[in-house]
Design an enzyme around this catalytic site. Structure first.
Site, mmCIF file in Angstrom:
data_model
loop_
_atom_site.group_PDB
_atom_site.id
_atom_site.type_symbol
_atom_site.label_atom_id
_atom_site.label_comp_id
_atom_site.label_asym_id
_atom_site.label_seq_id
_atom_site.Cartn_x
_atom_site.Cartn_y
_atom_site.Cartn_z
ATOM 1 N N ARG A 1 0.859 -1.183 0.000
ATOM 2 C CA ARG A 1 0.000 0.000 0.000
ATOM 3 C C ARG A 1 0.901 1.242 0.000
ATOM 4 O O ARG A 1 1.977 1.252 0.604
ATOM 5 C CB ARG A 1 -0.886 0.025 1.252
ATOM 6 C CG ARG A 1 -1.808 1.239 1.282
ATOM 7 C CD ARG A 1 -2.656 1.246 2.533
ATOM 8 N NE ARG A 1 -3.462 2.453 2.583
ATOM 9 C CZ ARG A 1 -3.932 2.987 3.693
ATOM 10 N NH1 ARG A 1 -3.692 2.403 4.853
ATOM 11 N NH2 ARG A 1 -4.652 4.081 3.651
ATOM 12 N N HIS A 2 0.436 2.288 -0.644
ATOM 13 C CA HIS A 2 1.196 3.547 -0.717
ATOM 14 C C HIS A 2 1.472 4.116 0.669
ATOM 15 O O HIS A 2 0.835 3.757 1.662
ATOM 16 C CB HIS A 2 0.430 4.574 -1.547
ATOM 17 C CG HIS A 2 -0.904 4.951 -0.955
ATOM 18 N ND1 HIS A 2 -1.042 5.814 0.110
ATOM 19 C CD2 HIS A 2 -2.157 4.551 -1.280
ATOM 20 C CE1 HIS A 2 -2.304 5.945 0.412
ATOM 21 N NE2 HIS A 2 -3.017 5.182 -0.408
ATOM 22 N N GLU B 1 -7.478 3.031 -6.794
ATOM 23 C CA GLU B 1 -8.360 2.874 -5.643
ATOM 24 C C GLU B 1 -9.815 2.878 -6.108
ATOM 25 O O GLU B 1 -10.121 3.314 -7.227
ATOM 26 C CB GLU B 1 -8.111 4.005 -4.637
ATOM 27 C CG GLU B 1 -8.941 3.942 -3.367
ATOM 28 C CD GLU B 1 -8.742 2.675 -2.548
ATOM 29 O OE1 GLU B 1 -9.216 1.602 -2.989
ATOM 30 O OE2 GLU B 1 -8.148 2.753 -1.463
ATOM 31 N N ASN C 1 -5.053 10.696 4.564
ATOM 32 C CA ASN C 1 -5.085 9.546 5.485
ATOM 33 C C ASN C 1 -5.173 10.052 6.927
ATOM 34 O O ASN C 1 -5.966 9.540 7.724
ATOM 35 C CB ASN C 1 -3.836 8.673 5.367
ATOM 36 C CG ASN C 1 -3.741 7.892 4.089
ATOM 37 O OD1 ASN C 1 -2.660 7.803 3.512
ATOM 38 N ND2 ASN C 1 -4.824 7.300 3.625
ATOM 39 N N GLN D 1 -10.055 9.102 -0.044
ATOM 40 C CA GLN D 1 -9.258 9.573 -1.173
ATOM 41 C C GLN D 1 -9.811 9.095 -2.509
ATOM 42 O O GLN D 1 -9.877 9.866 -3.456
ATOM 43 C CB GLN D 1 -7.802 9.117 -1.016
ATOM 44 C CG GLN D 1 -7.140 9.793 0.152
ATOM 45 C CD GLN D 1 -5.726 9.364 0.349
ATOM 46 O OE1 GLN D 1 -4.815 10.111 0.025
ATOM 47 N NE2 GLN D 1 -5.524 8.189 0.896
ATOM 48 N N HIS E 1 -3.433 0.692 -3.539
ATOM 49 C CA HIS E 1 -4.223 1.377 -2.514
ATOM 50 C C HIS E 1 -4.900 0.372 -1.584
ATOM 51 O O HIS E 1 -5.221 -0.742 -1.988
ATOM 52 C CB HIS E 1 -5.273 2.252 -3.185
ATOM 53 C CG HIS E 1 -4.685 3.125 -4.239
ATOM 54 N ND1 HIS E 1 -4.154 4.359 -3.958
ATOM 55 C CD2 HIS E 1 -4.494 2.920 -5.566
ATOM 56 C CE1 HIS E 1 -3.671 4.892 -5.070
ATOM 57 N NE2 HIS E 1 -3.857 4.030 -6.062
ATOM 58 N N ARG F 1 0.266 9.003 -5.274
ATOM 59 C CA ARG F 1 0.658 8.464 -3.965
ATOM 60 C C ARG F 1 1.182 7.039 -4.089
ATOM 61 O O ARG F 1 2.091 6.645 -3.366
ATOM 62 C CB ARG F 1 -0.485 8.579 -2.954
ATOM 63 C CG ARG F 1 -1.759 7.837 -3.317
ATOM 64 C CD ARG F 1 -2.884 8.242 -2.357
ATOM 65 N NE ARG F 1 -4.129 7.548 -2.612
ATOM 66 C CZ ARG F 1 -5.102 7.974 -3.408
ATOM 67 N NH1 ARG F 1 -4.950 9.113 -4.078
ATOM 68 N NH2 ARG F 1 -6.215 7.287 -3.540
#
Length: 181
Positions: free
Chosen positions: A7-8, A82, A14, A20, A146, A59
């Site tokens: 995951r980023h 995402e 966040n 997002q 994501h 991201r």
């Protein structure tokens, strides 16, 4: 095939618990540090990859660049973006007019232009099929995407049924997990 899912790194959204989705939010300073720390772990484990995939959202893409020390040609895949949260993107829990349970209700999703869970699973199945058809069985592949998409990809890999709690598995920022597919 050995598959590493990441995951980023962290973003300001966040921190603020803002959804997002497809909003193209950059990493914050903590997210950059997280990615650099994961890069050190990858080097320490002497991991190498036959292919590196990333979401086109900055991201995830920037996380992929950092954790691979910019040593790989990153393959951008729109399949691993995402989940689209439509009209509720950018909102915090207190700003939303619908509950978390309703966000996953396929009958409510169209009212808010939210991508359905079924569609995310279709994207994850398509992505796995693409990996299998593109890379040999002994390949090692890194995927940087994501949390929501990776959760669904996880359940596509390990299996799920109607009673599966899809939120029982969450990826932390810059968390890496390994799978054999």
């Amino acid at each position: 095939m050995k598959l590493y899912l990441v995951r980023h790194g962290q973003t300001d959204w966040n921190l603020n618990e803002r959804i997002q989705g497809l909003s193209d939010i950059p990493l914050n300073d903590t997210g950059i540090i997280q990615a650099k720390e994961l890069a050190q772990q990858i080097r320490a484990q002497d991991l190498t990859f036959d292919a590196v995939y990333a979401s086109p959202l900055q991201r995830a893409y920037n996380t992929a660049e950092i954790i691979t020390d910019r040593q790989y040609n990153i393959i951008v895949s729109p399949l691993i973006v995402e989940r689209s949260f439509g009209d509720i993107e950018g909102t915090t829990p207190s700003e939303r007019t619908i509950s978390s349970a309703e966000i996953d209700d396929s009958t409510i999703c169209p009212q808010y232009n939210i991508e359905t869970i079924e569609h995310i699973f279709k994207r994850s199945e398509q992505f796995l099929a693409q990996l299998r058809s593109t890379h040999p069985n002994d390949a090692t592949v890194l995927v940087v995407a994501h949390g929501g998409f990776l959760r669904h990809l996880h359940f596509t890999i390990v299996g799920h049924d109607a009673d599966t709690d899809l939120y029982s598995t969450r990826f932390g920022n810059c968390e890496m997990r390994a799978y054999e597919i």
